[in-house]
Design a protein around this motif. Structure first.
Motif, PDB file in Angstrom:
ATOM      1  N   ASP A 220       0.824  -1.218   0.000  1.00 18.95           N
ATOM      2  CA  ASP A 220       0.000   0.000   0.000  1.00 18.95           C
ATOM      3  C   ASP A 220       0.853   1.262   0.000  1.00 18.95           C
ATOM      4  OD1 ASP A 220      -2.391  -1.388  -0.080  1.00 18.95           O
ATOM      5  OD2 ASP A 220      -2.682  -1.350   2.090  1.00 18.95           O
ATOM      6  N   LEU A 221       1.936   1.252   0.771  1.00 19.68           N
ATOM      7  CA  LEU A 221       2.839   2.407   0.782  1.00 19.68           C
ATOM      8  C   LEU A 221       3.505   2.578  -0.579  1.00 19.68           C
ATOM      9  CD1 LEU A 221       4.603   1.980   4.256  1.00 19.68           C
ATOM     10  CD2 LEU A 221       2.742   3.539   3.693  1.00 19.68           C
ATOM     11  N   ALA A 222       3.992   1.478  -1.149  1.00 21.10           N
ATOM     12  CA  ALA A 222       4.671   1.543  -2.449  1.00 21.10           C
ATOM     13  C   ALA A 222       3.722   2.030  -3.538  1.00 21.10           C
ATOM     14  CB  ALA A 222       5.241   0.179  -2.801  1.00 21.10           C
ATOM     15  N   ARG A 223       2.494   1.565  -3.497  1.00 21.96           N
ATOM     16  CA  ARG A 223       1.506   2.002  -4.502  1.00 21.96           C
ATOM     17  C   ARG A 223       1.297   3.507  -4.410  1.00 21.96           C
ATOM     18  NH1 ARG A 223      -4.833   0.187  -4.627  1.00 21.96           N
ATOM     19  NH2 ARG A 223      -5.220   0.598  -6.838  1.00 21.96           N
ATOM     20  N   TYR A 224       1.205   4.021  -3.200  1.00 24.71           N
ATOM     21  CA  TYR A 224       1.041   5.459  -3.017  1.00 24.71           C
ATOM     22  C   TYR A 224       2.253   6.206  -3.553  1.00 24.71           C
ATOM     23  CZ  TYR A 224       0.309   9.946  -0.712  1.00 24.71           C
ATOM     24  OH  TYR A 224       0.142  11.287  -0.454  1.00 24.71           O
ATOM     25  N   TYR A 225       3.444   5.701  -3.276  1.00 25.12           N
ATOM     26  CA  TYR A 225       4.663   6.343  -3.765  1.00 25.12           C
ATOM     27  C   TYR A 225       4.728   6.310  -5.286  1.00 25.12           C
ATOM     28  CZ  TYR A 225       6.201   6.227   1.092  1.00 25.12           C
ATOM     29  OH  TYR A 225       6.291   6.394   2.452  1.00 25.12           O
ATOM     30  N   LEU A 226       4.241   5.247  -5.895  1.00 26.42           N
ATOM     31  CA  LEU A 226       4.227   5.180  -7.360  1.00 26.42           C
ATOM     32  C   LEU A 226       3.254   6.197  -7.948  1.00 26.42           C
ATOM     33  CD1 LEU A 226       4.400   1.330  -7.970  1.00 26.42           C
ATOM     34  CD2 LEU A 226       6.149   3.018  -8.555  1.00 26.42           C
ATOM     35  N   HIS A 227       2.137   6.401  -7.296  1.00 27.72           N
ATOM     36  CA  HIS A 227       1.169   7.394  -7.779  1.00 27.72           C
ATOM     37  C   HIS A 227       1.701   8.810  -7.588  1.00 27.72           C
ATOM     38  CE1 HIS A 227      -2.602   5.353  -8.943  1.00 27.72           C
ATOM     39  NE2 HIS A 227      -2.091   4.363  -8.227  1.00 27.72           N
ATOM     40  N   GLY A 228       2.452   9.025  -6.538  1.00 28.79           N
ATOM     41  CA  GLY A 228       3.042  10.335  -6.293  1.00 28.79           C
ATOM     42  C   GLY A 228       1.997  11.406  -6.088  1.00 28.79           C
ATOM     43  N   GLU A 229       2.254  12.571  -6.645  1.00 27.64           N
ATOM     44  CA  GLU A 229       1.345  13.705  -6.487  1.00 27.64           C
ATOM     45  C   GLU A 229       0.041  13.515  -7.238  1.00 27.64           C
ATOM     46  OE1 GLU A 229       3.384  17.297  -7.481  1.00 27.64           O
ATOM     47  OE2 GLU A 229       4.924  16.975  -5.954  1.00 27.64           O
ATOM     48  N   ALA A 230      -0.022  12.531  -8.123  1.00 30.58           N
ATOM     49  CA  ALA A 230      -1.249  12.277  -8.867  1.00 30.58           C
ATOM     50  C   ALA A 230      -2.297  11.554  -8.031  1.00 30.58           C
ATOM     51  CB  ALA A 230      -0.937  11.446 -10.116  1.00 30.58           C
ATOM     52  N   ALA A 231      -1.918  11.072  -6.847  1.00 30.13           N
ATOM     53  CA  ALA A 231      -2.872  10.369  -5.986  1.00 30.13           C
ATOM     54  C   ALA A 231      -3.890  11.360  -5.433  1.00 30.13           C
ATOM     55  CB  ALA A 231      -2.141   9.668  -4.844  1.00 30.13           C
ATOM     56  N   ASP A 232      -5.152  11.124  -5.751  1.00 30.75           N
ATOM     57  CA  ASP A 232      -6.239  11.971  -5.266  1.00 30.75           C
ATOM     58  C   ASP A 232      -6.424  11.748  -3.767  1.00 30.75           C
ATOM     59  OD1 ASP A 232      -8.432  13.636  -5.177  1.00 30.75           O
ATOM     60  OD2 ASP A 232      -9.831  12.104  -5.875  1.00 30.75           O
ATOM     61  N   LYS A 233      -6.690  12.811  -3.018  1.00 32.13           N
ATOM     62  CA  LYS A 233      -6.816  12.696  -1.568  1.00 32.13           C
ATOM     63  C   LYS A 233      -7.954  11.765  -1.153  1.00 32.13           C
ATOM     64  CE  LYS A 233      -7.007  17.040  -0.401  1.00 32.13           C
ATOM     65  NZ  LYS A 233      -6.962  18.312   0.341  1.00 32.13           N
ATOM     66  N   ASP A 234      -8.971  11.649  -1.976  1.00 34.45           N
ATOM     67  CA  ASP A 234     -10.131  10.818  -1.637  1.00 34.45           C
ATOM     68  C   ASP A 234     -10.083   9.440  -2.281  1.00 34.45           C
ATOM     69  OD1 ASP A 234     -11.186  12.892  -0.131  1.00 34.45           O
ATOM     70  OD2 ASP A 234     -12.173  13.787  -1.874  1.00 34.45           O
ATOM     71  N   SER A 235      -8.987   9.103  -2.929  1.00 36.70           N
ATOM     72  CA  SER A 235      -8.908   7.816  -3.628  1.00 36.70           C
ATOM     73  C   SER A 235      -8.590   6.687  -2.658  1.00 36.70           C
ATOM     74  CB  SER A 235      -7.828   7.877  -4.712  1.00 36.70           C
ATOM     75  OG  SER A 235      -6.548   7.923  -4.117  1.00 36.70           O
ATOM     76  N   ILE A 236      -8.803   5.479  -3.098  1.00 39.52           N
ATOM     77  CA  ILE A 236      -8.489   4.298  -2.303  1.00 39.52           C
ATOM     78  C   ILE A 236      -6.992   4.214  -2.034  1.00 39.52           C
ATOM     79  CG2 ILE A 236      -8.290   2.738  -4.283  1.00 39.52           C
ATOM     80  CD1 ILE A 236      -9.888   1.812  -0.941  1.00 39.52           C
ATOM     81  N   VAL A 237      -6.200   4.713  -2.956  1.00 38.82           N
ATOM     82  CA  VAL A 237      -4.740   4.697  -2.791  1.00 38.82           C
ATOM     83  C   VAL A 237      -4.345   5.541  -1.582  1.00 38.82           C
ATOM     84  CG1 VAL A 237      -2.552   5.334  -3.874  1.00 38.82           C
ATOM     85  CG2 VAL A 237      -4.348   4.283  -5.245  1.00 38.82           C
ATOM     86  N   SER A 238      -4.894   6.733  -1.478  1.00 39.78           N
ATOM     87  CA  SER A 238      -4.590   7.621  -0.353  1.00 39.78           C
ATOM     88  C   SER A 238      -5.156   7.099   0.955  1.00 39.78           C
ATOM     89  CB  SER A 238      -5.124   9.026  -0.619  1.00 39.78           C
ATOM     90  OG  SER A 238      -4.446   9.600  -1.720  1.00 39.78           O
ATOM     91  N   ARG A 239      -6.361   6.529   0.900  1.00 39.31           N
ATOM     92  CA  ARG A 239      -6.961   5.977   2.126  1.00 39.31           C
ATOM     93  C   ARG A 239      -6.155   4.794   2.638  1.00 39.31           C
ATOM     94  NH1 ARG A 239     -12.100   6.765  -0.561  1.00 39.31           N
ATOM     95  NH2 ARG A 239     -12.058   4.560  -1.068  1.00 39.31           N
ATOM     96  N   ASN A 240      -5.717   3.914   1.735  1.00 34.03           N
ATOM     97  CA  ASN A 240      -4.906   2.771   2.160  1.00 34.03           C
ATOM     98  C   ASN A 240      -3.556   3.220   2.720  1.00 34.03           C
ATOM     99  OD1 ASN A 240      -6.913   1.001   1.432  1.00 34.03           O
ATOM    100  ND2 ASN A 240      -5.936   0.358  -0.466  1.00 34.03           N
ATOM    101  N   PHE A 241      -2.984   4.264   2.132  1.00 36.95           N
ATOM    102  CA  PHE A 241      -1.722   4.818   2.627  1.00 36.95           C
ATOM    103  C   PHE A 241      -1.903   5.351   4.048  1.00 36.95           C
ATOM    104  CE2 PHE A 241       1.061   8.553   3.129  1.00 36.95           C
ATOM    105  CZ  PHE A 241       2.299   7.943   2.979  1.00 36.95           C
ATOM    106  N   ALA A 242      -2.965   6.118   4.263  1.00 37.30           N
ATOM    107  CA  ALA A 242      -3.225   6.687   5.589  1.00 37.30           C
ATOM    108  C   ALA A 242      -3.499   5.582   6.610  1.00 37.30           C
ATOM    109  CB  ALA A 242      -4.409   7.652   5.528  1.00 37.30           C
ATOM    110  N   THR A 243      -4.219   4.554   6.206  1.00 41.05           N
ATOM    111  CA  THR A 243      -4.492   3.425   7.092  1.00 41.05           C
ATOM    112  C   THR A 243      -3.204   2.697   7.451  1.00 41.05           C
ATOM    113  OG1 THR A 243      -6.706   3.159   6.165  1.00 41.05           O
ATOM    114  CG2 THR A 243      -5.783   1.271   7.336  1.00 41.05           C
ATOM    115  N   ALA A 244      -2.339   2.499   6.476  1.00 41.13           N
ATOM    116  CA  ALA A 244      -1.066   1.816   6.714  1.00 41.13           C
ATOM    117  C   ALA A 244      -0.195   2.616   7.684  1.00 41.13           C
ATOM    118  CB  ALA A 244      -0.327   1.591   5.393  1.00 41.13           C
TER     119      ALA A 244
END
Length: 143
Positions: free
Chosen positions: A73-97
Motif C-alpha cells: 500500500d505504501l509503495a503504490r502510493y509512492y508510485l502514484h506520487g502527487e497524482a494520488a487523489d486525496k479521496d482515492s483508495i490509494v490515499s486511504r490505504n496509505f493513511a491506514t497503513a
C-alpha cells in the motif's frame, strides 16, 4: 529486509496499473519499469523499519503477511506520487497503513515476527512502608 517485491504489487494491483505508473518511455505504456517499481518498495521498507524498529529487533526473521500488505500500500502510493487523489483508495490505504504502523510503534498492535519482543524499559516495583507516615492522627491533633 524487503517486505514487498514487484510480484506482490502485480498480484495486488495488477500489471496494467504498474505499467501505467512506471513506463515513462513508451507511448502508450507497455512494460513495467523494474527500476521505478524497485524504488517504491525500497522507500516503503525504510518507512516501515522506522516505525517497527521501536518495538522489534531488525531485520525480522520472517516477514509477516500484514507487513507485505502495508508495504504494498505504501509503495503504490509512492508510485502514484502527487497524482494520488486525496479521496482515492490509494490515499486511504496509505493513511491506514501509516496509522497502523504508528500503533505498532506505540506497542498498541503486535505483529507476529516469529521472534522475541524486546523487553520493555522499567518494570521495577513500588514499595510503601505505612509505619513511617508523616501525617498520622496523633501528629495532626490540634489542627
Amino acid at each position: 529486509m524487503t517486505y514487498a517485491v514487484k510480484q506482490d504489487l502485480v498480484d495486488r494491483f495488477g500489471a496494467t496499473e504498474l505499467i501505467q505508473l512506471t513506463d515513462r518511455t513508451n507511448m502508450p505504456p507497455s512494460t513495467i519499469d523494474d527500476v521505478v517499481v524497485g524504488r517504491a518498495p525500497a522507500d516503503a521498507d525504510g518507512v516501515i523499519d522506522g516505525y517497527i524498529g521501536k518495538q522489534f529487533d531488525l531485520p525480522l526473521s520472517v516477514v509477516p503477511p500484514v507487513l507485505t500488505k502495508v508495504a504494498a500500500d505504501l509503495a503504490r502510493y509512492y508510485l502514484h506520487g502527487e497524482a494520488a487523489d486525496k479521496d482515492s483508495i490509494v490515499s486511504r490505504n496509505f493513511a491506514t497503513a501509516l496509522s497502523w504502523l504508528k500503533d505498532v510503534s506505540k506497542g498498541l498492535v503486535s505483529i507476529d515476527d516469529q521472534g522475541e519482543t524486546p523487553e520493555q524499559a522499567g518494570g521495577g516495583s513500588i514499595r510503601a512502608n505505612p509505619s513511617t507516615r508523616v501525617f498520622r492522627r496523633d501528629t495532626l491533633r490540634g489542627y
